[in-house]
Design a protein around this motif. Structure first.
Motif, PDB file in Angstrom:
ATOM      1  N   ALA A  57       0.312   4.083 -13.680  1.00  0.00           N
ATOM      2  CA  ALA A  57      -0.681   3.508 -12.782  1.00  0.00           C
ATOM      3  C   ALA A  57      -0.038   2.398 -11.977  1.00  0.00           C
ATOM      4  O   ALA A  57       0.992   1.838 -12.380  1.00  0.00           O
ATOM      5  N   LEU A 113       2.465  -5.967  -6.777  1.00  0.00           N
ATOM      6  CA  LEU A 113       2.015  -4.663  -7.251  1.00  0.00           C
ATOM      7  C   LEU A 113       2.342  -4.580  -8.731  1.00  0.00           C
ATOM      8  O   LEU A 113       3.480  -4.845  -9.149  1.00  0.00           O
ATOM      9  N   ARG A 114       1.322  -4.269  -9.522  1.00  0.00           N
ATOM     10  CA  ARG A 114       1.531  -4.184 -10.973  1.00  0.00           C
ATOM     11  C   ARG A 114       1.648  -2.715 -11.325  1.00  0.00           C
ATOM     12  O   ARG A 114       0.719  -1.930 -11.106  1.00  0.00           O
ATOM     13  N   ALA A 122      -1.438  -1.001  -9.516  1.00  0.00           N
ATOM     14  CA  ALA A 122      -2.593  -1.695  -8.957  1.00  0.00           C
ATOM     15  C   ALA A 122      -2.116  -2.935  -8.217  1.00  0.00           C
ATOM     16  O   ALA A 122      -1.196  -3.627  -8.658  1.00  0.00           O
ATOM     17  N   GLN A 123      -2.711  -3.185  -7.082  1.00  0.00           N
ATOM     18  CA  GLN A 123      -2.300  -4.329  -6.284  1.00  0.00           C
ATOM     19  C   GLN A 123      -3.014  -5.585  -6.764  1.00  0.00           C
ATOM     20  O   GLN A 123      -4.225  -5.584  -6.986  1.00  0.00           O
ATOM     21  N   VAL A 165      -5.912   0.957 -19.043  1.00  0.00           N
ATOM     22  CA  VAL A 165      -5.521   1.902 -18.001  1.00  0.00           C
ATOM     23  C   VAL A 165      -4.592   2.967 -18.577  1.00  0.00           C
ATOM     24  O   VAL A 165      -4.690   4.140 -18.246  1.00  0.00           O
ATOM     25  N   LYS A 181       2.924   1.673  -3.182  1.00  0.00           N
ATOM     26  CA  LYS A 181       2.072   2.213  -4.250  1.00  0.00           C
ATOM     27  C   LYS A 181       1.952   3.727  -4.112  1.00  0.00           C
ATOM     28  O   LYS A 181       2.105   4.463  -5.089  1.00  0.00           O
ATOM     29  N   ARG A 235       0.839  -1.203   0.000  1.00  0.00           N
ATOM     30  CA  ARG A 235       0.000   0.000   0.000  1.00  0.00           C
ATOM     31  C   ARG A 235       0.874   1.253   0.000  1.00  0.00           C
ATOM     32  O   ARG A 235       0.630   2.184  -0.765  1.00  0.00           O
ATOM     33  N   GLU A 242      -6.041  -4.960 -20.018  1.00  0.00           N
ATOM     34  CA  GLU A 242      -6.393  -4.045 -18.931  1.00  0.00           C
ATOM     35  C   GLU A 242      -5.328  -2.958 -18.795  1.00  0.00           C
ATOM     36  O   GLU A 242      -5.644  -1.797 -18.553  1.00  0.00           O
ATOM     37  N   ASP A 243      -4.047  -3.365 -18.988  1.00  0.00           N
ATOM     38  CA  ASP A 243      -2.970  -2.379 -18.930  1.00  0.00           C
ATOM     39  C   ASP A 243      -3.139  -1.344 -20.032  1.00  0.00           C
ATOM     40  O   ASP A 243      -2.962  -0.143 -19.812  1.00  0.00           O
TER      41      ASP A 243
END
Lengths: 381, 307
Positions: free
Chosen positions: B253, B261-262, B255-256, B299, B242, B239, B295-296
């Motif tokens: 971006a 973590l991506r 995202a967990q 985003v 990020k 967290r 999805e990447d």
């Protein structure tokens, strides 16, 4: 050919939906049935047994017989006794009674000089020698009730004296055609056909298209090759049969229960009814293209229904309305159909003899259908 | 180059002040499955309605199957099928009655109608359900009914507006099999969705956001050309990591995903692994560059207009 097939598709779909919608199907039969019985029995312009009171200053046998005689006409029923006019007026104000008969102290002297008794030689208009034997105090706000009491003004007093009264020769003789017994139902039942058809036909069709819009069916329908006019025609045909069924219920039952004669030809009746059904359905379709949801379509139906009831001549004679109201009444199909159906059912007239009303209904139907199909756009703008 | 079934140039539509669709250029090849990917309210439905002639465009030109819209919308109707977002057949008619209704609307009668309907009932597995009211069926069954009604007249072009939004994953997979069958038979399909896995199945797709096309192309091309590196970090206290990485302008971006973590890093950074290790104070071994997903892509190219 395909056009007919598409109309048939809409028509049979509408019938199937109707078959499944038990509530609506029940209403189709129950609305005319219940309203006919309700109005047929309830609406009566021949007033009987109006509750009235009496102020009796004379307190004699004669005054009591006078009350009996008035009661015997069945127009009024004495339900109260008051000591003076002040009490009587208060009773009228609080609607305990609709009218009060005041019998003066000298009722017997007045009676002997009364022209209907035939003893008094002086002219009836001579106030000195011949005066009314009593007075009615009436709540005159309701003209029908006031009229009924006014009809007692010259009632014969033959029974009172046990001798034949001076029979006066009427100025005119009146011959009552078509409804000699003066039964209200004879006029009301054919009128009800117009009112019930107005209500159900406009309501069903106006809801029919709006419902499809609300449920999202319309978005799919408009992407198909169906033309607006095909959709409109397919939608109204099932309701034409329903309208015909309702007419049969009303007039059949009216004939059986209320003994309303059907004097005209059945073809004439069918033609007049069909014209009106189509006109009402077209009006319903126009509403359906304006209303955004079923509530709005219902409100607009009521907006049409009320003037159709009040101005069409169903309850109050068309001739009694001011000119402006008559022009407005002419705009409603119910007014024209009211004339046609009463003409056919009661007076055995051919509808071609009332062609103004026939043409008007035809023009109304065509205009309504055209307006509805033009307003019904096959897009979502 | 294949024949085009949809050509749109600078397509735009306003509702009052709202620009539902603007500047949309679109080319859909015959026989392909073309996807509109985007969040709710991004203009997918409006775009589809414009392409069907249900809405008049504020700007731009449309040609669908050689018909100019909105002028020839009525002629187009015989050649297209439409599956609305919300079930739009009749709840109070049975499966068979619904299909019979649609068949008559499209001019099929008698034996032809009977044959086509029984064909559709078996293709879409509705034989057993043919006398059931549409309103009492499950989401998946209704959707198959809607698809069979939309394909009843063998349209050249199918518009499907979020066809799988009320359907479970298994039914969705089956549904897409049926779409590929249709596509193999030469039907062109335009489908809108907000599911990434569905978008990935399309031959080509356009990513829409706030009425604007952000990117288009085949899923593979989009992933290759997305202009960002994808790095997965395995570390503790993700967290906080990020939070600190998101401060960097190069990071698009983060995202967990469970214990990882991506992170999407702008491709102006030549060596994203070392860059992140240095900035995030993490061991390089915990970092790995992975293949981008759709999805990447989504985003990366959206987010500007998001509130």
């Amino acid at each position: 050919m395909n056009s007919l097939l598409r109309i048939y598709a809409i028509f049979s779909k509408e019938l199937m939906q109707l078959k499944r919608d038990k509530m609506t199907f029940g209403m189709i039969v129950m609305i005319p049935l219940i309203q006919l019985l309700l109005f047929g029995f309830a609406i009566n312009t021949n007033i009987r047994h109006i509750p009235v009171g009496v102020v009796d200053y004379s307190e004699t046998g004669l005054s009591r017989i006078l009350q009996e005689t008035v009661s015997a006409t069945q127009v009024v029923t004495f339900i109260h006794k008051y000591n003076n006019e002040r009490q009587a007026e208060a009773a009228i104000a609080r609607a305990e009674v609709r009218a009060v008969l005041v019998i003066p102290k000298d009722v017997s002297q007045r009676l002997v000089r009364h022209p209907s008794v035939g003893l008094g030689l002086p002219a009836a208009s001579d106030e000195e020698t011949s005066r009314p034997i009593g007075q009615w105090l009436v709540d005159g706000s309701d003209t029908v009730i006031a009229g009924a009491i006014k009809s007692l003004r010259n009632m014969p007093l033959a029974e009172l004296l046990d001798k034949p009264a001076n029979r006066s020769v009427p100025t005119f003789e009146v011959a009552l055609f078509y409804n000699p017994e003066q039964r209200t139902a004879v006029n009301i039942v054919p009128g009800l056909v117009a009112i019930i058809l107005t209500m159900t036909m406009i309501m069903f069709t106006s809801a029919a298209i709006v419902r499809e819009r609300e449920r999202g069916n319309l978005e799919m329908i408009i992407t198909t090759p169906v033309r607006s006019i095909e959709l409109m025609i397919g939608k109204i045909i099932p309701y034409m049969f329903i309208g015909a069924l309702q007419v049969i219920i009303i007039l059949g039952l009216g004939n059986l229960v209320f003994n309303v004669p059907i004097n005209g030809g059945l073809w004439q009746l069918a033609a007049a009814t069909l014209l009106f059904i189509v006109a009402s359905l077209a009006l319903g379709l126009v509403i359906s293209t304006i209303a955004k949801n079923q509530l709005q379509s219902m409100q607009m139906t009521v907006f049409i229904l009320l003037p159709s009831i009040l101005l069409s001549g169903f309850m109050f004679p068309y001739e009694g309305m001011p000119l402006a109201a008559q022009y407005i009444a002419e705009a409603f199909p119910a007014t024209h159909f009211m004339r046609l159906i009463r003409g056919v059912v009661l007076r055995d007239v051919a509808i071609i003899d009332m062609r103004f009303d026939v043409y008007w209904l035809i023009i109304f139907s065509i205009a309504g259908l055209l307006i509805a199909s033009m307003r019904f756009k096959k897009n979502l703008d | 180059m294949n024949e085009l079934v949809i050509k749109a140039k600078n397509l735009g539509r306003n509702f009052g002040d709202l620009k539902a669709v603007q500047g949309l250029d679109l080319e859909v090849e015959k026989g392909s499955i073309y996807g509109f990917l985007g969040p709710n309210g991004c203009g997918k439905t409006t775009a589809i309605r414009l392409l069907m002639g249900l809405l008049k465009p504020t700007t731009g030109e449309i040609e669908v199957l050689g018909f100019k819209l909105p002028k020839d919308a009525e002629k187009l109707r015989r050649h297209i099928g439409y599956m609305t977002q919300k079930f739009s057949l009749y709840d109070d008619l049975t499966v068979k009655e619904n299909l019979q209704f649609m068949a008559k609307i499209y001019g099929l009668s008698g034996k032809v109608q009977k044959k086509r309907i029984s064909e559709l009932l078996s293709i879409y597995g509705l034989d057993q359900k043919q006398n059931q009211l549409a309103g009492s069926m499950s989401g998946g069954q209704r959707q198959r009914l809607a698809l069979s009604a939309a394909t009843l007249h063998k349209p050249e072009l199918l518009f499907l507006d979020e066809p799988t939004s009320a359907v479970d994953p298994e039914n969705r997979r089956e549904f897409w099999e049926q779409l590929f069958d249709l596509s193999d038979q030469g039907t062109s399909i335009l489908v809108s969705t907000h599911y990434m896995d569905e978008a990935e199945r399309c031959h080509k797709l356009a990513i829409l956001e706030a009425g604007v096309k952000r990117a288009d192309g085949s899923p593979d091309d989009l992933m290759q050309q997305m202009g960002a590196h994808v790095v997965e970090i395995a570390a503790t206290d993700l967290r906080q990591l990020k939070q600190s990485l998101m401060q960097l302008p190069e990071v698009i971006a983060a995202a967990q995903l469970g214990a990882r973590l991506r992170v999407l890093v702008n491709d102006s950074v030549a060596d994203p692994l070392n860059f992140l290790a240095f900035r995030g104070d993490i061991a390089v071994d915990d970092l790995s560059q992975v293949r981008p997903s759709l999805e990447d892509v989504f985003v990366t190219c959206t987010g500007d207009g998001r509130q």
